[in-house]
Enzyme design. Structure first.
Site, mmCIF file in Angstrom:
data_model
loop_
_atom_site.group_PDB
_atom_site.id
_atom_site.type_symbol
_atom_site.label_atom_id
_atom_site.label_comp_id
_atom_site.label_asym_id
_atom_site.label_seq_id
_atom_site.Cartn_x
_atom_site.Cartn_y
_atom_site.Cartn_z
ATOM 1 N N CYS A 86 101.902 91.846 121.865
ATOM 2 C CA CYS A 86 102.763 92.699 122.699
ATOM 3 C C CYS A 86 104.088 92.004 122.981
ATOM 4 O O CYS A 86 104.155 91.050 123.761
ATOM 5 C CB CYS A 86 102.038 93.026 124.004
ATOM 6 S SG CYS A 86 103.052 93.857 125.229
ATOM 7 N N CYS A 89 105.321 92.056 126.607
ATOM 8 C CA CYS A 89 104.548 91.114 127.420
ATOM 9 C C CYS A 89 105.179 89.723 127.394
ATOM 10 O O CYS A 89 105.176 88.999 128.399
ATOM 11 C CB CYS A 89 103.105 91.018 126.921
ATOM 12 S SG CYS A 89 102.173 92.563 127.000
#
Length: 323
Positions: A86, A89
């Site tokens: 991700c 993230c």
């Protein structure tokens, strides 16, 4: 300071309130603690509690009861649900880690890899990552999804601590200890400082230019992208005459009025009404006018998290209107 998005926080918090059952995780953790320890050379041990520092921990399902539920009876535990693949993230997590260390234990950051611990994500009903959930007294109390500007995260955390300070004794203890030590000065990105200062002074054009320069240099910088969208929207909304809503209602063919009225309604928390206004304009128009309204509507979608239910419905309605 970048203004928080109360719609997103309130929506996620309402969804979590009373709806998250963490008992299954608790039961799994207790069962794991009762199980005999593996022999040397056998199954791998759980990840150590202390990860990137004394106030940042890496949590698995087996550790969730002790490291999140039990800790949250003393201080809030902020759960960062992330994954290695991700990219957003990777932008959010370092900010949270830095803020956790600076808080000196007034709150704890618990990092959860959703690939390694999928049941934790399932317990919270997570639909997208990054998602951040605040746990206090063993229950989720606040949450947000997606990458947020650092000033907005700081404001969110400050509001959370203010609300919980009298309920969780560890907050005051940690804050008292922080006074005794000289904190390291926080290094802020001067580009964001300049943009945020312009924004606070109401210089929207200057702030937009500053954020655009950051994006030109770093096209993947989601913090700058989100801030730029907010600045552009607020500049339009504050410049619009509130009476434009009446003009738009009486002159449906006036595209300028429809766009400005939607901004005014969205700024007034009338989200569905703003979306439906633009969807109606799309159904009535064609060619360049339709493209203009569609672009404006999609820009408004960008002010919300990708999984916002109002946005999801409006996207489906948009697809129906276009095709």
């Amino acid at each position: 300071m970048t203004r928080p998005d109360p719609r997103q926080t309130a929506a996620m918090s309402a969804a979590l309130s009373g709806a998250v059952d963490l008992s299954a995780l608790k039961a799994r953790a207790e069962a794991a603690n009762r199980a005999p320890a593996p022999a040397p050379g056998g199954a791998a041990q759980a990840a150590p509690a202390q990860g990137d520092g004394s106030f940042v921990i890496h949590v698995t399902e087996e550790m969730f009861q002790a490291e999140v539920i039990e800790r949250s009876t003393q201080v809030p535990v902020i759960v960062d649900l992330w994954a290695e693949w991700c990219e957003p993230c990777k932008q959010l997590s370092p900010v949270l880690e830095r803020l956790a260390q600076a808080a000196n234990g007034a709150w704890i950051l618990a990092k959860v890899d959703v690939d390694a611990s999928p049941r934790i994500a399932q317990a919270f009903g997570v639909q997208s990552i990054p998602t951040v959930v605040a746990i206090a007294g063993g229950q989720p109390v606040e949450a947000f999804a997606g990458v947020q500007p650092e000033p907005q995260i700081k404001q969110w955390l400050a509001s959370l601590l203010d609300a919980l300070r009298d309920r969780l004794p560890g907050i005051r203890e940690a804050e008292a200890g922080a006074v005794e030590t000289e904190p390291e000065p926080e290094v802020e990105d001067p580009r964001f400082v300049a943009a945020e200062t312009a924004f606070e002074n109401g210089a929207f054009e200057e702030a937009a230019t500053a954020y655009q320069k950051i994006l030109d240099a770093e096209p993947a910088n989601e913090q700058a992208r989100a801030a730029l969208a907010q600045v552009k929207f607020l500049a339009r909304a504050e410049a619009a005459d509130p009476s434009v809503v009446v003009r738009a209602d009486t002159s449906p063919e006036d595209i300028d009025a429809q766009l400005a009225a939607a901004d005014v309604e969205l700024a007034g928390q009338l989200v569905e009404k703003a979306f439906e206004r633009l969807l109606g304009a799309i159904r009535r128009t064609s060619g360049a006018d339709r493209d203009r309204v569609r672009t404006h509507l999609v820009d408004l979608f960008g002010l919300f998290s990708a999984d916002d239910p109002s946005v999801a419905k409006a996207r489906r309605d948009l697809a129906s209107a276009l095709y």
